[in-house]
Design a protein around this motif. Sequence first.
Motif, short mmCIF file in Angstrom:
data_model
loop_
_atom_site.label_atom_id
_atom_site.label_comp_id
_atom_site.label_asym_id
_atom_site.label_seq_id
_atom_site.Cartn_x
_atom_site.Cartn_y
_atom_site.Cartn_z
N SER A 137 0.69 -1.23 0.06
CA SER A 137 -0.04 0.04 -0.18
C SER A 137 0.94 1.26 0.07
CB SER A 137 -1.14 -0.10 1.30
OG SER A 137 -1.97 -1.03 1.25
N TYR A 138 1.98 1.05 0.90
CA TYR A 138 2.67 2.42 1.10
C TYR A 138 3.44 2.66 -0.27
CZ TYR A 138 1.39 4.29 5.56
OH TYR A 138 0.64 5.05 6.38
N ARG A 139 3.92 1.73 -0.95
CA ARG A 139 4.73 1.89 -2.17
C ARG A 139 4.04 2.62 -3.16
NH1 ARG A 139 8.74 -1.19 -4.81
NH2 ARG A 139 7.46 -1.38 -6.52
N GLN A 140 2.42 2.63 -3.06
CA GLN A 140 1.57 3.47 -4.03
C GLN A 140 1.62 4.67 -3.45
OE1 GLN A 140 -1.29 -0.14 -5.55
NE2 GLN A 140 -1.89 1.27 -4.18
N THR A 141 1.71 4.92 -2.18
CA THR A 141 1.57 6.17 -1.51
C THR A 141 2.90 7.05 -1.99
OG1 THR A 141 0.15 5.67 0.20
CG2 THR A 141 1.45 7.79 0.58
N ILE A 142 4.14 6.28 -2.02
CA ILE A 142 5.34 6.88 -2.16
C ILE A 142 5.46 7.16 -3.99
CG2 ILE A 142 7.76 6.59 -2.67
CD1 ILE A 142 7.83 4.76 -0.30
N GLU A 143 4.88 6.72 -4.54
CA GLU A 143 4.78 6.81 -6.09
C GLU A 143 3.96 8.09 -6.44
OE1 GLU A 143 3.84 4.16 -10.12
OE2 GLU A 143 4.61 3.15 -8.18
N ASN A 144 2.95 8.19 -5.68
CA ASN A 144 1.92 9.23 -6.11
C ASN A 144 1.99 10.45 -5.09
OD1 ASN A 144 -0.57 8.02 -8.30
ND2 ASN A 144 0.37 6.59 -6.78
N TYR A 145 2.59 10.34 -3.90
CA TYR A 145 3.00 11.74 -3.13
C TYR A 145 4.35 11.75 -2.74
CZ TYR A 145 -2.19 11.86 -2.98
OH TYR A 145 -3.61 12.04 -3.17
N PRO A 146 5.11 11.98 -3.86
CA PRO A 146 6.54 12.09 -3.46
C PRO A 146 7.25 13.31 -2.90
CG PRO A 146 6.30 12.91 -5.61
CD PRO A 146 4.81 12.55 -5.10
N ASN A 147 6.25 14.20 -2.39
CA ASN A 147 6.73 15.60 -1.64
C ASN A 147 6.64 15.26 -0.17
OD1 ASN A 147 7.25 17.13 -4.26
ND2 ASN A 147 5.03 17.54 -4.36
N GLY A 148 6.52 14.17 0.36
CA GLY A 148 6.26 14.20 1.79
C GLY A 148 5.03 14.23 2.43
N GLY A 149 5.20 14.07 3.85
CA GLY A 149 3.96 14.35 4.33
C GLY A 149 2.92 13.21 4.70
N GLY A 150 3.05 12.10 3.82
CA GLY A 150 2.56 10.65 3.93
C GLY A 150 0.93 10.94 4.10
N ALA A 151 0.42 10.00 5.24
CA ALA A 151 -0.94 9.82 5.67
C ALA A 151 -1.32 11.35 5.89
CB ALA A 151 -0.84 9.15 7.17
N TYR A 152 -0.65 12.35 6.00
CA TYR A 152 -1.36 13.72 6.36
C TYR A 152 -1.84 14.28 5.04
CZ TYR A 152 -1.71 18.76 6.66
OH TYR A 152 -2.17 20.21 6.67
N ILE A 153 -0.82 14.18 4.01
CA ILE A 153 -1.36 14.84 2.60
C ILE A 153 -2.44 13.93 1.95
CG2 ILE A 153 -0.31 15.04 0.55
CD1 ILE A 153 0.44 17.34 2.56
N VAL A 154 -1.99 12.52 1.99
CA VAL A 154 -3.11 11.66 1.28
C VAL A 154 -4.42 11.96 1.83
CG1 VAL A 154 -3.42 9.13 0.81
CG2 VAL A 154 -1.27 10.02 0.92
N ALA A 155 -4.70 11.80 3.13
CA ALA A 155 -5.82 11.94 3.69
C ALA A 155 -6.63 13.22 3.43
CB ALA A 155 -5.86 11.75 5.13
N LYS A 156 -5.84 14.45 3.57
CA LYS A 156 -6.38 15.89 3.38
C LYS A 156 -6.72 15.88 2.06
CE LYS A 156 -5.01 20.63 4.12
NZ LYS A 156 -4.72 20.89 2.58
N GLU A 157 -5.97 15.40 1.19
CA GLU A 157 -6.55 15.81 -0.19
C GLU A 157 -7.59 14.86 -0.93
OE1 GLU A 157 -3.30 15.72 -3.12
OE2 GLU A 157 -2.10 17.25 -2.20
N ASN A 158 -7.81 13.70 0.12
CA ASN A 158 -8.66 12.57 -0.55
C ASN A 158 -9.85 12.57 0.28
OD1 ASN A 158 -7.32 11.54 -3.22
ND2 ASN A 158 -5.80 11.43 -1.74
N LEU A 159 -9.85 12.64 1.31
CA LEU A 159 -10.98 12.60 2.58
C LEU A 159 -11.45 13.58 3.23
CD1 LEU A 159 -9.59 9.23 4.29
CD2 LEU A 159 -11.10 9.38 2.38
N GLY A 160 -10.63 14.84 2.82
CA GLY A 160 -11.04 16.18 3.52
C GLY A 160 -10.04 16.65 4.53
N LEU A 161 -10.24 17.84 4.89
CA LEU A 161 -9.44 18.57 6.20
C LEU A 161 -9.32 17.69 7.22
CD1 LEU A 161 -7.93 21.00 7.16
CD2 LEU A 161 -10.02 22.20 7.70
N ILE A 162 -10.59 17.30 8.06
CA ILE A 162 -10.44 16.76 9.19
C ILE A 162 -9.64 15.52 9.04
CG2 ILE A 162 -12.02 15.69 11.14
CD1 ILE A 162 -12.20 19.00 10.79
#
Length: 621
Positions: free
Chosen positions: A81-106
Amino acid sequence: MLDSLKRFLIGKPLKNEALSGEKYSVFMGLPILSSDAISSVAYATEEILLVLYPVVGILAYGSMLQVSSAIIGLLILITLSYRQTIENYPNGGGAYIVAKENLGLISGISAGAALSVDYTLTVAVSIAAGTAAIISAFPILEKHRVLICLVILVFIMIGNLRGITESAKIFSIPPYAFILGMVTMVIVGMVKYGVTGVVPSPPPATEVAAQSSVTIFLLLRAFSSGCSALTGVEAVSNAVPNFEEPSTKHAKTTLMLLALIVLIVFGGISVLANIYRVVPVEGKTVLSQIAESIFGKGFMYYYIQATTAIILAMAANTAYSGFPLLLSVIAREGYMPRQFAIRGDRLSYSNGIMILSMLAAILIIIFRGDTHLLIPLYAVGVFVSFTLSQSGMFMKWIRERGKGWLHKAFINGLGALVTGVAVIIIGATKFVHGAWVVIVIIPILVNIMLKIRHHYTAVAKQLKIESKELSSVDFEKDIYRNRVIVPIASVNKASIRALRYAKTISDSIAAFNIVMDDEEKEKIEKKWALLNTDIPLIIRSSPYRKVVSPLLEFIQSEEYDLKKGDIITVVIPQFSVKDWWHKLLHNHTSIFISTELLKHKHIVIATIPLRLKDDKDAIRK
């Protein structure tokens, strides 16, 4: 002196241009970013046995292998799962950026809060576990447990303040030494048992009698304890920008190597614990007992103990790599104080490093450096972030439906489902043992982050000036009348210097003095009379020894005759001493005056320094 000590500890400042050289290779990044996950295997098996063995006795070993297999399966799923996260979000922030962009601010800031809690606990747990390994080999040090933890914490903090390259040089060797020791122990242990036919002594009869049957709830409790082996896996995805180019490729390679090492070492230790029938006992870790059973108390035993102690402590370094970077990403978006987005002298995020150290120190002191007291708090945060990250990736694939989206959505969707179930299991089974603390803290942190953002938004709105307004700003018009007040404690070189400066910026000047009694008033009036100046001296008595309030009362009084639009400049004379300890000998009244006066929008503070000579030079003259 303090500056010299700082330079000695963390080195000379680096230029901005040196940032490109402050990157990880795979060889250096693997031990730094994976030390948490790798080291977790040193106590994950023990945590499983501590749940199972007291309840079911010898039946615990078979159940332990089942639980370990489930955790390894979860490790593989999370890695994919995290291999796909690295490939699509290479600027860091991990779960914070992924969740914020796709699930919303909270969801995003919840993931950030959960990771922040996890990183803090990682430092505390890792250092406590490292100290436990030291005490296991040298029980006489038990009474110094907390002190040893804090010394290790300070050492790691200083190492990370020296910057990425320096910390990598310092902390990269222990993980490789630990991996070598673990692989050697697994191989030798298997050979001794399978080839030479060495059969270890069984546990005492009183210890192996099963007290009850193995229940699903018991297995779930053991699973939640063993999930500590998976903490740290997310660190690589959070720190992708810290890798050399191509950063994405290097990060993915590091993640796969990390998963492979955890699989071999964690699986191997679980098998050895089953083969050698190791019993969890107070004061001696399971890993220590396995090593003693295989090697005796020879060189390899102490090598295992030493490298285990070091890697457990160094595991905190994963948090020191991930936490400051995560905080910098969140701070740049306004949900954490801006100071966390600023790099320090050595191009590391030094403010994040220091706050992490402070929070970990508090946890170590509160929980007395006891790993078993800290572990129940440990895995909740990281599995919350796992779940939010995988859910975010799943929604991304569902929404975008690009090439191969179905396969990718299946991996992330299954990852979200499994880690979500794990969160429920960990939260339920560990709730009364301390997990409730994390469950309560995360929403509090989310609320704080929202308030910080709200404040920054309010400040920006009030400071903003539209482009069309800029051309109409008139700098020539005399809008303000500047009136100056110089608070003086006595007539001396510092106060006279401040008065001279005041004469250069205004014609309306008053010196202001506060006295405690008539004798003090008479003394300063006599000295003031000797000055050749037309500046009036205003003296006020302060029977309650207040300093700021009499000054404000004077400004607001009819005597001062403050007009609308007037700006008051308070020029504060201040001498500065040479040595740091000299500062402790003076009142620093100017700080309190400035702090209070800055609350008033029509008052400007100016400090006029007078640099004093060294004591010896001054007395000699």
